[in-house]
Design a protein around this motif. Structure first.
Motif, PDB file in Angstrom:
ATOM      1  N   MET A 117      43.781  26.529  39.588  1.00 10.60           N
ATOM      2  CA  MET A 117      44.026  27.835  38.977  1.00 10.60           C
ATOM      3  C   MET A 117      44.578  28.809  40.030  1.00 10.60           C
ATOM      4  N   ASP A 118      45.250  29.856  39.546  1.00  6.41           N
ATOM      5  CA  ASP A 118      45.779  30.899  40.412  1.00  6.41           C
ATOM      6  C   ASP A 118      44.795  32.058  40.496  1.00  6.41           C
ATOM      7  N   LYS A 119      44.950  32.857  41.534  1.00  6.62           N
ATOM      8  CA  LYS A 119      44.134  34.062  41.709  1.00  6.62           C
ATOM      9  C   LYS A 119      45.028  35.292  41.608  1.00  6.62           C
ATOM     10  N   LEU A 120      44.516  36.325  40.945  1.00  8.17           N
ATOM     11  CA  LEU A 120      45.209  37.607  40.889  1.00  8.17           C
ATOM     12  C   LEU A 120      44.494  38.566  41.822  1.00  8.17           C
ATOM     13  N   LEU A 121      45.234  39.051  42.822  1.00  7.60           N
ATOM     14  CA  LEU A 121      44.661  39.919  43.856  1.00  7.60           C
ATOM     15  C   LEU A 121      45.330  41.283  43.782  1.00  7.60           C
ATOM     16  N   GLN A 122      44.504  42.318  43.750  1.00  6.76           N
ATOM     17  CA  GLN A 122      45.028  43.682  43.712  1.00  6.76           C
ATOM     18  C   GLN A 122      44.761  44.349  45.055  1.00  6.76           C
ATOM     19  N   GLY A 123      45.830  44.851  45.660  1.00  4.03           N
ATOM     20  CA  GLY A 123      45.723  45.498  46.957  1.00  4.03           C
ATOM     21  C   GLY A 123      45.191  46.908  46.848  1.00  4.03           C
ATOM     22  N   PRO A 124      44.911  47.549  47.980  1.00  2.00           N
ATOM     23  CA  PRO A 124      44.368  48.919  47.956  1.00  2.00           C
ATOM     24  C   PRO A 124      45.316  49.944  47.350  1.00  2.00           C
ATOM     25  N   ASP A 125      46.617  49.681  47.404  1.00  2.00           N
ATOM     26  CA  ASP A 125      47.576  50.623  46.820  1.00  2.00           C
ATOM     27  C   ASP A 125      48.032  50.195  45.433  1.00  2.00           C
ATOM     28  N   GLY A 126      47.326  49.218  44.841  1.00  2.00           N
ATOM     29  CA  GLY A 126      47.616  48.845  43.464  1.00  2.00           C
ATOM     30  C   GLY A 126      48.606  47.712  43.284  1.00  2.00           C
ATOM     31  N   ASP A 127      49.184  47.202  44.350  1.00  7.64           N
ATOM     32  CA  ASP A 127      50.154  46.115  44.210  1.00  7.64           C
ATOM     33  C   ASP A 127      49.433  44.812  43.866  1.00  7.64           C
ATOM     34  N   ILE A 128      50.111  43.979  43.077  1.00 11.22           N
ATOM     35  CA  ILE A 128      49.519  42.761  42.522  1.00 11.22           C
ATOM     36  C   ILE A 128      50.132  41.537  43.197  1.00 11.22           C
ATOM     37  N   VAL A 129      49.264  40.583  43.545  1.00  8.84           N
ATOM     38  CA  VAL A 129      49.704  39.298  44.081  1.00  8.84           C
ATOM     39  C   VAL A 129      49.046  38.199  43.255  1.00  8.84           C
ATOM     40  N   ILE A 130      49.846  37.274  42.721  1.00 14.09           N
ATOM     41  CA  ILE A 130      49.337  36.120  41.981  1.00 14.09           C
ATOM     42  C   ILE A 130      49.722  34.871  42.765  1.00 14.09           C
ATOM     43  N   THR A 131      48.726  34.108  43.214  1.00 14.98           N
ATOM     44  CA  THR A 131      49.002  32.960  44.070  1.00 14.98           C
ATOM     45  C   THR A 131      47.838  31.987  44.023  1.00 14.98           C
ATOM     46  N   ASN A 132      48.093  30.740  44.409  1.00 10.95           N
ATOM     47  CA  ASN A 132      47.009  29.775  44.658  1.00 10.95           C
ATOM     48  C   ASN A 132      47.086  29.256  46.087  1.00 10.95           C
ATOM     49  N   ALA A 166      45.794  30.465  52.252  1.00  9.55           N
ATOM     50  CA  ALA A 166      45.955  31.440  53.331  1.00  9.55           C
ATOM     51  C   ALA A 166      46.244  32.823  52.782  1.00  9.55           C
ATOM     52  N   THR A 167      47.061  32.914  51.736  1.00 14.72           N
ATOM     53  CA  THR A 167      47.384  34.216  51.148  1.00 14.72           C
ATOM     54  C   THR A 167      46.170  34.827  50.473  1.00 14.72           C
ATOM     55  N   ILE A 168      45.382  34.006  49.758  1.00 17.25           N
ATOM     56  CA  ILE A 168      44.186  34.524  49.078  1.00 17.25           C
ATOM     57  C   ILE A 168      43.202  35.103  50.088  1.00 17.25           C
ATOM     58  N   LEU A 169      42.921  34.340  51.145  1.00 14.90           N
ATOM     59  CA  LEU A 169      41.951  34.807  52.137  1.00 14.90           C
ATOM     60  C   LEU A 169      42.474  36.010  52.912  1.00 14.90           C
ATOM     61  N   GLU A 170      43.794  36.070  53.119  1.00 20.58           N
ATOM     62  CA  GLU A 170      44.358  37.203  53.837  1.00 20.58           C
ATOM     63  C   GLU A 170      44.250  38.483  53.012  1.00 20.58           C
ATOM     64  N   GLN A 171      44.410  38.362  51.684  1.00 23.85           N
ATOM     65  CA  GLN A 171      44.342  39.542  50.823  1.00 23.85           C
ATOM     66  C   GLN A 171      42.903  39.968  50.533  1.00 23.85           C
ATOM     67  N   MET A 172      41.954  39.010  50.609  1.00 23.97           N
ATOM     68  CA  MET A 172      40.549  39.349  50.344  1.00 23.97           C
ATOM     69  C   MET A 172      39.984  40.197  51.480  1.00 23.97           C
ATOM     70  N   GLU A 173      39.159  41.146  51.122  1.00 26.48           N
ATOM     71  CA  GLU A 173      38.498  41.983  52.136  1.00 26.48           C
ATOM     72  C   GLU A 173      37.133  41.366  52.444  1.00 26.48           C
ATOM     73  N   VAL A 174      37.130  40.402  53.336  1.00 30.58           N
ATOM     74  CA  VAL A 174      35.890  39.713  53.703  1.00 30.58           C
ATOM     75  C   VAL A 174      35.173  40.530  54.772  1.00 30.58           C
TER      76      VAL A 174
END
Length: 549
Positions: free
Chosen positions: A53-68, A71-79
């Motif tokens: 499945m893909d993940k939908l990630l929303q950035g702090p300024d509202g921009d949307i990234v859809i990816t599986n 590296a991109t998912i973990l980079e966008q997540m605020e861990v």
């Protein structure tokens, strides 16, 4: 907090920082770190495989990234957790070194730590677990070397390139571009082999540019043997298509030097500090000097034999008009990276001053063409037919920006896979086949090991099963039944090519399904995951500021 005095009698405050810190020690610290790593790993587990499945990630300024892409998912997540950040760095390391397998390495690390947690509950010391993991990793790596297949593509024939294409197709099959994976894989292999140095077994991916425009279909993507510039001709009346072009690349501005008019009043020491144009004659003289300056620059370009000028800086309307009047097409505001790629592709020398411009500094191209897209005003320049081209461009089309960006990420993974095959032309079979073969090898070796480490080695073998389990689960199959059946067949038939039939093709033979993975990528996954698990198991004291103190 207490008050003290120094040798001069000046008071200063001593703050006891220990009161403002929280501290977790011993096994509780290890288990806390394992829980954080498991939480991050479970996020990515559903993204593994061709049916992930893909993940939908929303950035702090509202921009949307859809990816599986892991590296991109973990980079966008605020861990926030420190160990969670370790897994983020783990994924980045896999992406930087190999380019693919970022999801698998994180899932494998989480599974290794989950197995280690059960061993800790049984009273086994963390260091003994880490040593057992290290022993198991060496056995698994040796098994990967044994079951790998080597192929030769030195002749460059279509049959030789087929394993490269099929390996890139395996990478693309789990992406959004899976329906068009064959042509994209062929483009990636051709691009890599164009810029590869096969004697040194090295590929400089900086010579491959990924560019794209929103609009059109994915099928409109193409490989350009040259460079695409996101620019157009500087004047609308300049020709839109040029053949047998001699290109001059300039990093000097196409304009006269600006007069310094900071001093408005002349003095006895600086009598010429003032620039004062108070008559028509003075203005005409200044205008004539500027025009002569422009004319000399244009003539210098014409005298060198250039038929196209590419400038890093801009130029005003008068210079643009003179260039058009002299029949010299020009492109302005070209970025530094594009300038370098254009110089590599055309064989041109970058010229910093007009005085240095001559015929030996020019590059050549068979075709320079301005391309427009649909009814919009978007235009780009295609520079093709470069002699001995050492730079290529993958030009991608997509229906919207999110599809375009995900396609670029997918192609980057495929390019990295092709590069790794140039470096080391050995492959193993996917679908969890390599992991199950390594698991069986580690289980067999654990029987011959005395001491507590054998428990850790069996746990390592069980952790390897998470990859085929996740593949089966994400494909809608019964995970335990599928794993047990295939693993039993591997053990009885001795065939390390049997994996999970994720695509429901009716066969578990990954050779028949053409599911390949690079040996370098799979080996790196095992080694990186083991190293990170050892690091986390050795952390027994976590000290951090307590914000509530």
């Amino acid at each position: 907090m207490s008050l003290a005095f120094d040798e001069y009698g000046r008071p200063f405050i001593i703050i006891r920082e220990q009161e403002k810190q929280s501290r977790v020690k011993g096994i509780e610290a290890v288990k806390s770190n394992i829980q954080a790593a498991k939480a991050v790993s479970r996020v990515l587990r559903t993204s593994l495989g061709p049916k992930g499945m893909d993940k939908l990630l929303q950035g702090p300024d509202g921009d949307i990234v859809i990816t599986n892409d892991g590296a991109t998912i973990l980079e966008q997540m605020e861990v926030e957790h420190q160990v969670g950040k370790l897994l983020v760095e783990l994924s980045k390391s896999q992406d930087h070194e190999i380019g693919d397998g970022t999801t698998g390495v994180t899932v494998l690390a989480g599974s290794l730590l989950e197995q280690a947690e059960s061993l800790l509950d049984r009273g086994i010391h963390p260091l003994r677990i880490a040593e057992g993991y290290e022993m198991a990793c060496k056995i698994a790596t040796a098994e990967l070397e044994r079951i790998s297949t080597r192929f030769d593509f030195g002749t460059g024939t279509k049959e030789d390139l087929e394993p490269l294409i099929k390996t890139c197709m395996t990478t693309l099959s789990s992406k959004i571009v899976g329906r068009y994976k064959r042509p994209l894989a062929e483009m990636c292999v051709e691009a890599v082999l164009t810029v590869a140095d096969l004697e040194r077994k090295d590929v400089n991916l900086d010579l491959i540019k990924l560019d794209g425009k929103v609009g059109g279909r994915l099928e409109d993507s193409r490989l350009v043997q040259g460079v695409i510039l996101d620019k157009d001709m500087s004047h609308p009346q300049m020709p839109k298509e040029l053949h047998d072009v001699k290109i001059a690349i300039l990093t000097c501005p196409f304009e006269p030097p600006k007069p310094k008019t900071k001093h408005k009043v002349a003095t006895s020491s600086h009598p010429k500090s003032q620039v004062d144009i108070d008559t028509v004659e003075k203005f005409e003289a200044l205008r004539g000097a500027e025009k002569a300056y422009f004319t000399d620059m244009v003539r210098a370009c014409k005298a060198s034999g250039a038929t196209l000028v590419v400038c890093q800086w801009g130029f005003d309307d008068e210079a643009n008009h003179l260039l058009m009047h002299e029949g010299l097409p020009a492109v302005r505001w070209v970025g530094g990276v594009e300038i370098e790629l254009l110089a590599l592709a055309t064989g041109a020398r970058i010229v910093p001053r007009f005085q240095e411009l001559d015929a030996s500094k020019l590059g050549s191209a068979a075709l320079v063409k301005e391309v427009s897209f649909g009814t919009t005003r978007d235009r780009m320049l295609l520079v093709e037919g470069c002699p001995g081209s050492r730079a290529v461009t993958l030009f991608v089309r997509g229906g919207n920006k999110m599809v375009l960006e995900e396609t670029k990420r997918s192609l980057h993974d495929a390019l990295c896979v092709a590069r790794n095959l140039v470096r080391d032309n050995r492959v193993v079979y996917g679908g969890g086949a390599a992991e199950m073969a390594c698991s069986l090898a580690v289980e067999a070796a654990a029987e011959r090991v005395g001491g507590v480490e054998q428990y850790a080695m069996r746990a390592f073998a069980d952790a390897l099963d998470v990859i085929p389990l996740s593949l089966a689960e994400n494909s809608g199959l019964a995970p335990i039944a599928s794993l047990t059946e295939v693993k039993t067949r591997q053990l009885t038939e001795g065939d390390p090519h049997l994996g999970i039939d994720c695509n429901d093709l009716g066969t578990n033979d990954m050779r028949a399904q053409n599911v390949f993975e690079t040996l370098a990528g799979k080996r790196q996954q095992l080694q990186l995951a083991t190293q990170v698990c050892k690091m986390i198991l050795k952390i027994d004291d976590v000290i951090k500021p307590n914000e509530y103190a």
